[in-house]
Design an enzyme around this catalytic site. Structure first.
Site, PDB file in Angstrom:
ATOM      1  CD  GLU A 436      -2.734  -0.507  -0.476  1.00  0.00           C
ATOM      2  OE1 GLU A 436      -2.816   0.650  -0.914  1.00  0.00           O
ATOM      3  OE2 GLU A 436      -3.011  -1.507  -1.151  1.00  0.00           O
TER       4      GLU A 436
HETATM    5  C1  LIG Z   1       3.463  -9.610   0.610  1.00  0.00           C
HETATM    6  C2  LIG Z   1       3.052  -8.585  -0.382  1.00  0.00           C
HETATM    7  C3  LIG Z   1       1.716  -8.473  -0.735  1.00  0.00           C
HETATM    8  C4  LIG Z   1       1.320  -7.573  -1.710  1.00  0.00           C
HETATM    9  N1  LIG Z   1       0.008  -7.543  -2.104  1.00  0.00           N
HETATM   10  C5  LIG Z   1      -0.325  -6.812  -3.194  1.00  0.00           C
HETATM   11  C6  LIG Z   1      -1.643  -6.886  -3.754  1.00  0.00           C
HETATM   12  O1  LIG Z   1      -2.516  -7.571  -3.237  1.00  0.00           O
HETATM   13  N2  LIG Z   1      -1.899  -6.183  -4.877  1.00  0.00           N
HETATM   14  C7  LIG Z   1      -0.966  -5.411  -5.492  1.00  0.00           C
HETATM   15  O2  LIG Z   1      -1.261  -4.822  -6.514  1.00  0.00           O
HETATM   16  N3  LIG Z   1       0.289  -5.293  -4.975  1.00  0.00           N
HETATM   17  C8  LIG Z   1       0.621  -5.981  -3.854  1.00  0.00           C
HETATM   18  N4  LIG Z   1       1.887  -5.890  -3.331  1.00  0.00           N
HETATM   19  C9  LIG Z   1       2.857  -5.045  -3.995  1.00  0.00           C
HETATM   20  C10 LIG Z   1       3.262  -3.829  -3.174  1.00  0.00           C
HETATM   21  O3  LIG Z   1       2.242  -2.871  -3.155  1.00  0.00           O
HETATM   22  C11 LIG Z   1       4.590  -3.325  -3.763  1.00  0.00           C
HETATM   23  O4  LIG Z   1       5.579  -4.249  -3.362  1.00  0.00           O
HETATM   24  C12 LIG Z   1       4.922  -1.926  -3.334  1.00  0.00           C
HETATM   25  O5  LIG Z   1       4.050  -1.022  -3.931  1.00  0.00           O
HETATM   26  C13 LIG Z   1       6.357  -1.541  -3.689  1.00  0.00           C
HETATM   27  O6  LIG Z   1       6.645  -1.829  -5.015  1.00  0.00           O
HETATM   28  P1  LIG Z   1       7.958  -2.684  -5.385  1.00  0.00           P
HETATM   29  O7  LIG Z   1       7.951  -3.922  -4.567  1.00  0.00           O
HETATM   30  O8  LIG Z   1       8.019  -2.841  -6.857  1.00  0.00           O
HETATM   31  O9  LIG Z   1       9.161  -1.808  -4.871  1.00  0.00           O
HETATM   32  P2  LIG Z   1       9.835  -0.569  -5.646  1.00  0.00           P
HETATM   33  O10 LIG Z   1       8.781   0.323  -6.187  1.00  0.00           O
HETATM   34  O11 LIG Z   1      10.851  -1.092  -6.582  1.00  0.00           O
HETATM   35  O12 LIG Z   1      10.554   0.186  -4.444  1.00  0.00           O
HETATM   36  C14 LIG Z   1      11.805  -0.247  -3.918  1.00  0.00           C
HETATM   37  C15 LIG Z   1      12.338   0.827  -2.965  1.00  0.00           C
HETATM   38  O13 LIG Z   1      12.584   2.032  -3.704  1.00  0.00           O
HETATM   39  C16 LIG Z   1      11.839   3.107  -3.143  1.00  0.00           C
HETATM   40  N5  LIG Z   1      11.311   3.936  -4.229  1.00  0.00           N
HETATM   41  C17 LIG Z   1      10.711   3.519  -5.361  1.00  0.00           C
HETATM   42  N6  LIG Z   1      10.347   4.560  -6.101  1.00  0.00           N
HETATM   43  C18 LIG Z   1      10.710   5.673  -5.446  1.00  0.00           C
HETATM   44  C19 LIG Z   1      10.589   7.071  -5.688  1.00  0.00           C
HETATM   45  N7  LIG Z   1       9.996   7.550  -6.776  1.00  0.00           N
HETATM   46  N8  LIG Z   1      11.093   7.930  -4.769  1.00  0.00           N
HETATM   47  C20 LIG Z   1      11.668   7.474  -3.626  1.00  0.00           C
HETATM   48  N9  LIG Z   1      11.804   6.166  -3.337  1.00  0.00           N
HETATM   49  C21 LIG Z   1      11.329   5.270  -4.233  1.00  0.00           C
HETATM   50  C22 LIG Z   1      10.719   2.491  -2.330  1.00  0.00           C
HETATM   51  O14 LIG Z   1      10.314   3.336  -1.264  1.00  0.00           O
HETATM   52  C23 LIG Z   1      11.358   1.194  -1.854  1.00  0.00           C
HETATM   53  O15 LIG Z   1      12.057   1.407  -0.656  1.00  0.00           O
HETATM   54  C24 LIG Z   1       2.280  -6.745  -2.310  1.00  0.00           C
HETATM   55  C25 LIG Z   1       3.617  -6.825  -1.915  1.00  0.00           C
HETATM   56  C26 LIG Z   1       4.009  -7.739  -0.988  1.00  0.00           C
HETATM   57  C27 LIG Z   1       5.466  -7.816  -0.606  1.00  0.00           C
END
Ligand SMILES: Cc1cc2nc3c(=O)[nH]c(=O)nc-3n(C[C@H](O)[C@H](O)[C@H](O)COP(=O)(O)OP(=O)(O)OC[C@H]3O[C@@H](n4cnc5c(N)ncnc54)[C@H](O)[C@@H]3O)c2cc1C
Length: 591
Positions: A436
């Site tokens: 989220e």
């Molecule tokens: C167990 C689990 C359940 C989930 N359930 C769902 C679900 O039901 N439905 C769904 O759609 N998604 C789901 N997610 C996905 C979740 O919402 C994402 O993992 C989350 O939004 C972060 O995206 P990412 O993992 O690609 O990380 P990234 O976006 O790659 O981020 C990696 C790091 O970089 C930082 N970062 C990225 N972009 C920026 C920026 N522009 N400025 C500053 N910092 C930045 C972030 O803060 C983070 O620390 C789930 C994830 C997990 C782990």
């Protein structure tokens, strides 16, 4: 004593001594409710949480779902307990009676669901996702979608998901590439891959409805070209459910929340995945914000609940575990004392209490604003809800994790073993700062949008709300120095926001946002101090004599937060203002 999950007396305190419930029950939408009907909802949630969900927690943590031949099989215990959870009807409780709801205030719903989350976070996940998904169709979907897909979700027969994330589109949802081709039959053919989709497959229900972000053919690039589609696992054809070409391509092996599968899904591998547009084309993100904002409050509550169950466990442990003697005791023949007698253990307990109960009060307050905004047309309440959402989501996740660490620490070496549950709750809690929206993204959202929107109207509303609390605290006889410090906290936020906003207006957005994480932390500390002042005011005038020390403990936690945590805001404000640039000027290649 079995773990109480949440302190019932604290819940009563919030409902009966902190809030004025008549403000809600005099609104027409809630007219059929009173304290008695609220108690019925709370009592049934408590019962299911304590008798059904909590006893199954360890089994579900130890044996996650299995992926066999492309289908997810959940733990047999989950299949047994699921009907009991469904029966509670929480997925529709706050909704209007026309769609089968109870028109329950979110304020009460929040407290009821906190018990279920504290008992078994991943089981509640199925309910929360279903509620949010069905509400999207209720708000924006066609009558046909409401009849075919929303109704069985609200009825508890089917479950829902939010299917946003893709491998290249996590925080950056504008990079979603799943496509939706229009057909002459009114549906779209959907193709693409999603990842991390929680409850994306399971054998608890006949059908799963994925609320999916995708791009229609010819959509503009970026966020303005993302649409919302309803994509069921099985679609209705001639009154029957047929496979809709949504395949499970992998299961994430998670460190927590192990009762709830999170999956990689592929849409349309056979070219036969049908989706139905929800609302207007290209409005997907704005619609999805309804579910995301609800989910953020839910995730904040996940954080509170997970910290609460661990706090309760460590409190019981500290009262029970004999070890060492008071500092002044010289005679080794005297019996050892329970560790709760050591001031450092009480420090860890009081910090947990301040975080857990302060954050619960904030979540309840956010829910209160949601009720007043939606059903009372209260514009200030809407501003408050918008401003508080990133704080209510991130504070319990970040400080809740710290509270979970303290609960483990109180268990000493036993805490560092899987025989005791604090390590499991620590693993569960970690997710809350990631899904989220990560804490980093919420920090940018708070400073870059919510705090400065509409000429700072939300901060003005915040200052007014805090001033009301100060009046109440003054009338209750709360220490004037505490009131002055909380008032100063608001002034620090207001002055700092103006200074940082001016940098942004002058075109230096990087300088404005460099310390967004510190800004979020500062605002969170002040928001929790505000809540502790409110709780202190109620405690100061509290008259119930059912639990000795209840009010004194509240006042001790208020003092702790206002005297030991609130002063940290000056350091954080200094970092934001000075633009301290150690990481700002750091070349990634130097690392
Ligand atoms: C167990 C689990 C359940 C989930 N359930 C769902 C679900 O039901 N439905 C769904 O759609 N998604 C789901 N997610 C996905 C979740 O919402 C994402 O993992 C989350 O939004 C972060 O995206 P990412 O993992 O690609 O990380 P990234 O976006 O790659 O981020 C990696 C790091 O970089 C930082 N970062 C990225 N972009 C920026 C920026 N522009 N400025 C500053 N910092 C930045 C972030 O803060 C983070 O620390 C789930 C994830 C997990 C782990």
């Amino acid at each position: 004593m079995a773990n109480p999950l949440l302190d019932d007396r604290d819940v009563e305190f919030l409902l009966d001594e902190v809030l004025d419930l008549s403000t809600l029950t005099t609104l027409p939408y809630f007219a059929d409710h009173d304290r008695g009907s609220f108690e019925l909802v709370l009592a049934s949630a408590r019962r299911v949480a304590r008798e059904v969900l909590y006893p199954a927690y360890r089994a579900l943590d130890e044996q996650p779902p299995r992926l066999i031949d492309g289908a997810i099989h959940v733990h047999p215990r989950l299949k047994e307990l699921w009907p009991r959870v469904r029966e509670l009807g929480l997925q529709v409780a706050t909704r209007p009676s026309e769609v089968g709801g109870l028109q329950l205030p979110t304020t009460v719903f929040t407290l009821a669901t906190a018990y279920l989350m504290a008992a078994n976070l991943s089981v509640y996940g199925y309910v929360g996702l279903t509620q949010g998904a069905a509400h999207l169709i209720e708000a924006f979907g066609s009558e046909a979608l409401k009849r075919d897909y929303m109704a069985p979700m609200y009825g508890g027969a089917w479950t829902g998901t939010m299917a946003l994330t893709e491998p290249q589109a996590g925080s950056s949802l504008s990079d979603v590439t799943t496509t939706a081709e229009p057909t002459a039959d009114g549906h779209y053919l959907v193709r693409g891959s999603k990842i991390f989709i929680s409850a994306g497959d399971h054998d608890l229900a006949d059908n799963i409805v994925h609320m999916t972000l995708a791009r229609l053919r010819g959509a503009p690039p970026g966020i303005k070209g993302v649409s919302l589609l309803c994509v069921p696992k099985r679609r209705l054809e001639g009154g029957k459910l047929v496979d809709n070409d949504v395949a499970v391509t992998g299961m994430i092996h998670k460190i927590g929340w192990r009762g709830l599968p999170s999956l990689a899904l592929a849409y349309g591998e056979r070219g036969d995945c049908r989706g139905w547009l929800v609302g207007e084309p290209h409005q997907g993100i704005s619609y999805m914000f309804q579910m995301m904002n609800e989910a953020r409050i839910m995730v904040g509550l996940n954080g509170v609940a997970t910290a609460s169950v661990a706090y309760q466990e460590s409190l019981a442990y500290a009262r029970d575990r004999p070890q060492g003697r008071p500092l002044g005791a010289r005679d080794p023949a005297t019996p050892q004392v329970p560790i709760v007698r050591h001031p450092d253990v009480r420090r860890m307990l009081l910090r947990q209490k301040a975080i857990v109960e302060g954050a619960l009060a904030l979540l309840v307050r956010a829910s209160w604003y949601s009720d007043l905004a939606q059903h009372g047309g209260d514009a200030r309440a809407q501003l408050m809800l918008d401003l508080l959402t990133p704080i209510a989501k991130s504070f319990p996740a970040e400080r809740g994790f710290e509270a979970n660490v303290l609960a483990l620490q109180i268990h000493g070496g036993y805490g560092y073993s899987s025989e005791y549950l604090p390590e499991a709750w620590l693993r569960d809690q970690k997710l809350n700062s990631i899904h989220e929206g990560t804490t980093g993204i919420h920090a940018l959202d708070l400073l870059g949008r919510r705090a400065v929107a509409k000429g700072g109207a939300a901060l003005a509303a915040f200052a007014a709300e805090v001033a009301t609390t100060c009046d109440r605290a003054r009338a209750a006889g709360v220490d004037a120095a505490w009131i002055a410090e909380v008032t100063r906290g608001v002034e620090v936020i207001t002055g700092l926001t103006a200074a940082l906003g001016a940098r942004g207006l002058a075109g230096d957005v990087e300088a404005m946002m460099l310390h967004a994480a510190d800004y979020l932390e500062l605002c969170s500390i002040v928001a929790i101090a505000w809540q502790w002042l409110e709780l202190a005011a109620a405690a100061k005038t509290g008259r119930r004599a059912d639990r000795a020390g209840f009010y004194q403990a509240k006042l001790a936690a208020a003092q702790y937060w206002i005297r030991t945590e609130l002063p940290r805001i000056d350091h954080l404000a200094g970092l934001c203002r000075s633009g301290e640039d150690s990481y700002g000027r750091l070349d990634p290649d130097w690392l």
